[in-house]
Write an enzyme that holds these catalytic residues in place. Structure first.
Site, mmCIF file in Angstrom:
data_model
loop_
_atom_site.group_PDB
_atom_site.id
_atom_site.type_symbol
_atom_site.label_atom_id
_atom_site.label_comp_id
_atom_site.label_asym_id
_atom_site.label_seq_id
_atom_site.Cartn_x
_atom_site.Cartn_y
_atom_site.Cartn_z
ATOM 1 N N VAL A 100 6.714 -6.701 -11.004
ATOM 2 C CA VAL A 100 7.466 -7.183 -10.116
ATOM 3 C C VAL A 100 7.430 -6.350 -8.990
ATOM 4 O O VAL A 100 7.420 -5.063 -9.045
ATOM 5 C CB VAL A 100 9.052 -7.424 -9.969
ATOM 6 N N CYS A 101 6.636 -7.236 -7.593
ATOM 7 C CA CYS A 101 6.560 -5.884 -6.221
ATOM 8 C C CYS A 101 5.456 -4.727 -6.623
ATOM 9 O O CYS A 101 4.569 -5.590 -7.527
ATOM 10 C CB CYS A 101 7.637 -5.362 -6.470
ATOM 11 N N THR A 102 5.398 -4.042 -6.821
ATOM 12 C CA THR A 102 4.172 -3.123 -7.083
ATOM 13 C C THR A 102 3.896 -2.274 -8.261
ATOM 14 O O THR A 102 3.366 -1.587 -8.382
ATOM 15 C CB THR A 102 4.779 -1.563 -5.930
ATOM 16 N N THR A 120 1.625 -8.472 -5.672
ATOM 17 C CA THR A 120 2.637 -8.035 -5.342
ATOM 18 C C THR A 120 3.656 -7.786 -4.150
ATOM 19 O O THR A 120 2.946 -8.925 -3.451
ATOM 20 C CB THR A 120 1.908 -6.136 -5.310
ATOM 21 N N ALA A 151 4.823 -11.096 -10.255
ATOM 22 C CA ALA A 151 5.558 -11.830 -9.089
ATOM 23 C C ALA A 151 5.784 -10.806 -7.331
ATOM 24 O O ALA A 151 5.236 -9.448 -7.719
ATOM 25 C CB ALA A 151 7.434 -11.124 -9.302
#
Length: 213
Positions: A100-102, A120, A151
């Site tokens: 998720v994200c970074t 990201t 995601a």
């Protein structure tokens, strides 16, 4: 079904807790928060503490891996980081390895995204590209043949977890999880992506970001 969510200092809390709220409700699922060592880690602003309950060595072969993002991912990108070996080993047998994200920066640094599209947080596309991945603007990017799902920023982790629920069980299970958490987003503003935000919002974001590490 064992689900391992990695925790580390200076993570973004919702990146971990959003998927947790969905996945922990699946039948016969257990969720373990794992890390380099057990004990409390603090979120990126230091306000919130989350507990690592098991080390990476304690959970070598989970069915699902979730790596959240946050400022702390930058330290995890360094060569020799303990999470790299765990990810490589866990991915050999996992049903899905996700971020998720970074968190995708960590998957990339571990060599799991070479030549793949991935997503990201929008502010980290250039860093993601340097890991060997090709940044994509979608909210969730899947490579089911490689068992990799990434995601985008923060709240996209809930979308990814619902998709995982579908893949792990079925679509009705995913819909049941969505209803259970009453995930029916109707935000009061339409500024959730760079192309929608506008100059004034971007200026304010820059101003606020300058006050953070």
């Amino acid at each position: 079904m064992q689900i391992a969510i990695a925790l580390f200092p200076r993570l973004t809390a919702l990146d971990a807790i959003g998927p947790y709220e969905v996945l922990q409700r699946l039948p016969d699922a257990t969720v373990t928060f794992v890390g380099e060592q057990t004990g409390e880690v603090r979120s990126e602003n230091g306000f919130l503490g989350l507990r690592v309950d098991a080390t990476f060595d304690d959970v070598p072969d989970p069915d699902v891996v979730v790596v959240p993002g946050g400022v702390g991912t930058r330290a995890l990108m360094a060569e020799g980081s303990a999470i790299h070996d765990w990810l490589r080993t866990a991915h050999e047998t996992s049903r899905f390895t996700t971020s998720v994200c970074t968190g995708s920066l960590v998957l990339g640094a571990a060599g799991l995204l070479d030549g793949l599209t991935a997503t990201t947080h929008w502010s980290a596309y250039d860093i993601l590209r340097k890991t060997g991945a090709e940044p994509a603007g979608q909210r969730v990017v899947e490579h089911l043949d490689r068992r990799i799902i990434t995601a985008a920023g923060v709240s996209a982790g809930i979308d990814m977890a619902l998709r995982l629920a579908e893949l792990l069980v079925d679509a009705d299970a995913a819909r049941a999880m969505q209803l259970m958490i009453e995930y029916d987003p109707q935000p009061p503003f339409d500024a959730g992506s760079v192309d929608k935000a506008g100059e004034a919002v971007m200026a304010r974001l820059t101003e606020y970001s300058a006050t953070k590490d």
